[in-house]
Design an enzyme around this catalytic site. Sequence first.
Site, PDB file in Angstrom:
ATOM      1  N   GLN A  73       0.824  -1.216   0.000  1.00 41.75           N
ATOM      2  CA  GLN A  73       0.000   0.000   0.000  1.00 41.75           C
ATOM      3  C   GLN A  73       0.858   1.266   0.000  1.00 41.75           C
ATOM      4  O   GLN A  73       0.444   2.313   0.505  1.00 41.75           O
ATOM      5  CB  GLN A  73      -0.962  -0.012   1.192  1.00 41.75           C
ATOM      6  CG  GLN A  73      -2.151  -0.939   0.995  1.00 41.75           C
ATOM      7  CD  GLN A  73      -2.995  -0.531  -0.220  1.00 41.75           C
ATOM      8  OE1 GLN A  73      -3.103   0.640  -0.558  1.00 41.75           O
ATOM      9  NE2 GLN A  73      -3.576  -1.514  -0.890  1.00 41.75           N
ATOM     10  N   SER A  74       2.042   1.188  -0.580  1.00 40.94           N
ATOM     11  CA  SER A  74       2.950   2.336  -0.604  1.00 40.94           C
ATOM     12  C   SER A  74       2.373   3.508  -1.404  1.00 40.94           C
ATOM     13  O   SER A  74       2.038   3.357  -2.587  1.00 40.94           O
ATOM     14  CB  SER A  74       4.282   1.900  -1.218  1.00 40.94           C
ATOM     15  OG  SER A  74       5.047   3.024  -1.585  1.00 40.94           O
ATOM     16  N   ASN A  75       2.280   4.664  -0.762  1.00 42.25           N
ATOM     17  CA  ASN A  75       1.898   5.886  -1.479  1.00 42.25           C
ATOM     18  C   ASN A  75       3.009   6.314  -2.429  1.00 42.25           C
ATOM     19  O   ASN A  75       2.756   6.825  -3.515  1.00 42.25           O
ATOM     20  CB  ASN A  75       1.643   7.029  -0.489  1.00 42.25           C
ATOM     21  CG  ASN A  75       0.514   6.726   0.461  1.00 42.25           C
ATOM     22  OD1 ASN A  75      -0.604   6.451   0.027  1.00 42.25           O
ATOM     23  ND2 ASN A  75       0.793   6.761   1.762  1.00 42.25           N
TER      24      ASN A  75
END
Length: 338
Positions: A73-75
């Site tokens: 879920q890395s921005n």
Amino acid sequence: MVDFPRFPILWGETPLMPLPRFARAIGAKSVWIKRDDLTGFAFGGNKLRKLEFLLGEALEQGCDLIITGGSLQSNHARLTIAAANRAGLDTWLCFAGSRWGSIQGNLLLDHLLGATCFLTGAYGSEGLLQAMEEKAEEAREQGRKPYVIPVGGSTAVGDYGYVLAWDELERQRKQQNLPPFDEIYLPAGTGGTLAGLACGQERDPAGTLLVGISVWLSKEKAEQEVRHLGDNLMREIGEAGEFSLQSVRILDDYIGRKYGVPSEEGNEAIRLLAQTEGVCLDPVYTGKALAGLIDQVKNRDASDKNLLFWHTGGTPALFTHASSLQGGRSVEHRLDCP
Ligand SMILES: *Cc1c(COP(=O)(O)O)cnc(C)c1O
């Protein structure tokens, strides 16, 4: 004077706005917000300020492939593929762990944006960097010219985006005739954003304390990282002074159970800001950071200060944590409605 090549992504200054109803609700004299969740496109966030300079360097070096990574879920991963698309560069994303999660939030956006995604089995910033270097070697064997961006985009070149963000804030503050902020609160992950702002303030002091709310590292480790990044940055931009942590305070009391797992105080902070001001945060970074600000106001005498909350983005992750956010006052209200 620095002259890093820059690939323009941001549309202009991000809004600097007061939060009067929120301030009243927590008993604070004054709270403002800097909206770096509105840095332009693909749902925005702090990483775009770094990517302007990272992609600038990649293009200058004639690279044709960006390799970066992070958690599923890395921005940072999502904003890298978005920005690289605009620059016409391919992107490989290297993810931590060995199981795909549901295709939601940032990972859904990575797919829509057309990233080539790898599951590396690696963990932690260093493990991931090594996995990325291995992918870069593969790419070179295929005749590609890769540019590797470490987790969070935190290199001296990337963090320079936040030196300029400091200048932007000061410009806006003076235009709006505001006194200097006493304290600025923001989440600290790799610490690059914090290091950039602190270097900005070394060049143009305003007497502001930068309070980094750590979302995974202990206070000691985070301070070490920020000092290291700040030293590199000062050297890179040719500043004579030594980087000091004088204007920086790191708090590690608001991590909750662990990185990536929402905390009850963080979720409460998200609800309160949404319900008083209509501004949405995320449960992994900004919700926990705002919980830190609220606690400092209520329990540690920050109530008479001029405060700023720096919104660093991350909102796509809200939807991956729907189940943990469903409790609380807001839902009861809704159920009461006819
Ligand atoms: C990456 C990120 C941070 C942390 O920034 P660092 O420069 O790594 O400290 C904070 N908030 C959001 C929403 C992020 O995506």
